[in-house]
Design an enzyme around this catalytic site. Structure first.
Site, PDB file in Angstrom:
ATOM      1  N   PHE A  87       0.849  -1.190   0.000  1.00 13.09           N
ATOM      2  CA  PHE A  87       0.000   0.000   0.000  1.00 13.09           C
ATOM      3  C   PHE A  87       0.883   1.237   0.000  1.00 13.09           C
ATOM      4  CE2 PHE A  87      -2.360  -3.444   1.938  1.00 13.09           C
ATOM      5  CZ  PHE A  87      -3.601  -3.364   1.313  1.00 13.09           C
ATOM      6  N   ALA A 138       2.436   6.537   4.922  1.00 16.19           N
ATOM      7  CA  ALA A 138       1.406   6.340   5.950  1.00 16.19           C
ATOM      8  C   ALA A 138       1.508   7.409   7.041  1.00 16.19           C
ATOM      9  CB  ALA A 138       1.541   4.946   6.553  1.00 16.19           C
ATOM     10  N   VAL A 162       2.751  -1.725   4.243  1.00 19.13           N
ATOM     11  CA  VAL A 162       2.319  -0.332   4.085  1.00 19.13           C
ATOM     12  C   VAL A 162       3.561   0.557   4.131  1.00 19.13           C
ATOM     13  CG1 VAL A 162       0.853   1.498   5.035  1.00 19.13           C
ATOM     14  CG2 VAL A 162       0.180  -0.904   5.307  1.00 19.13           C
ATOM     15  N   CYS A 163       3.709   1.436   3.150  1.00 26.24           N
ATOM     16  CA  CYS A 163       4.877   2.324   3.139  1.00 26.24           C
ATOM     17  C   CYS A 163       4.829   3.248   4.354  1.00 26.24           C
ATOM     18  CB  CYS A 163       4.918   3.160   1.865  1.00 26.24           C
ATOM     19  SG  CYS A 163       6.213   4.424   1.915  1.00 26.24           S
ATOM     20  N   ILE A 164       5.867   3.208   5.141  1.00 27.07           N
ATOM     21  CA  ILE A 164       5.864   3.957   6.403  1.00 27.07           C
ATOM     22  C   ILE A 164       5.862   5.463   6.164  1.00 27.07           C
ATOM     23  CG2 ILE A 164       8.383   3.755   6.673  1.00 27.07           C
ATOM     24  CD1 ILE A 164       7.848   3.568   9.723  1.00 27.07           C
TER      25      ILE A 164
END
Lengths: 121, 130
Positions: free
Chosen positions: B39, B82, B77-79
């Site tokens: 994501f 996000a 999920v890309c930190i």
């Protein structure tokens, strides 16, 4: 695992059009940091990211040009834009940052027909 | 064939998450392997455990969670994307001095390198962007 590690990152959005450009460039930089040979192709409105002397966006929005300017430090020196896009946007090559290579329709087709990983932003 | 998905569309704003989920189930139904979903961009909102759609609507976060549970699909999920958008795990929330968090397992905050690794591991990486 693929044999070709030559990553093609395609930018299709203008600066400040949501966060597409910034996050696309981030992906290109990480690819380069991971040792992939990265080529950037700016299509459609994405070509506007290459305009030299562009300003920061709305108050508080970070400019993206400094990131474009430092791509070479990450060994990303293949910056391509289709000549047709430059013609459509009436952008002369001199209006763009240094090191941009325009591509003919045939060359763009060839890029897509090679077996390589592609990321679209 | 091994597939990976890149989801960059926000839930309930764009069709991308619904399309990606349908594609995921179609891939699995045809006997392929779905290695993981990454994501990025506005797609990070898919991981929010606070999303509360009306009861007669699909809860996309729960649908992703079910996909993980039933088929062992990694949900990364890309930190950076996000945190920028207020999607944050408990450990990151405490590190940044926030009282609340809205991301927990099976979603994992991770770096963009994970996206490139997924692309290299899979025969096909399919993007759902808008």
């Amino acid at each position: 695992m693929r044999e070709s590690e030559d990553l093609l990152v395609i930018i299709r959005h203008a600066p400040h059009d949501s966060n597409w450009l910034r996050e696309g460039l981030d992906a290109a930089l990480v690819g380069a940091a991971f040792g992939q040979s990265v080529r950037l192709l700016f299509m459609g409105q994405g070509a506007l990211a290459l305009c030299r002397e562009q300003q920061a966006g709305a108050p508080g929005q970070k400019a993206s040009l400094p990131t474009i300017d430092m791509l070479e430090m990450y060994d990303i020196d293949q910056l391509n834009v289709p000549q047709r896009v430059l013609d459509d946007l009436k952008l002369p090559l001199e209006a763009l940052v240094d090191g941009v290579t325009p591509l003919s329709e045939r060359q763009v087709k060839a890029l897509f027909s090679q077996n390589r990983p592609i990321l679209n932003f | 064939m091994d597939y990976g998905l890149l989801v960059m569309g926000a839930p309930y704003s764009q069709p991308a998450p619904h399309s990606a989920l349908r594609f995921a189930h179609a891939v699995l139904a045809r006997g392929h392997r779905l290695v993981g979903v990454f994501f990025y961009h506005d797609g990070v909102h898919n991981a929010s455990m606070l999303m509360t759609p009306p009861q007669d609507e699909l809860n996309l976060r729960d649908a992703w969670k079910a996909l993980h549970k039933e088929h062992d699909v990694a949900l990364d999920v890309c930190i950076a994307a996000a945190l920028r958008r207020g999607v944050i795990s408990q450990s990151e929330a405490s590190r940044h001095g926030h009282d609340a968090f809205n991301l927990e397992a099976p979603f994992e905050l991770t770096g963009l390198g994970q996206l490139l690794t997924l692309q290299q591991r899979c025969d096909r990486l399919i993007t759902f962007a808008s």
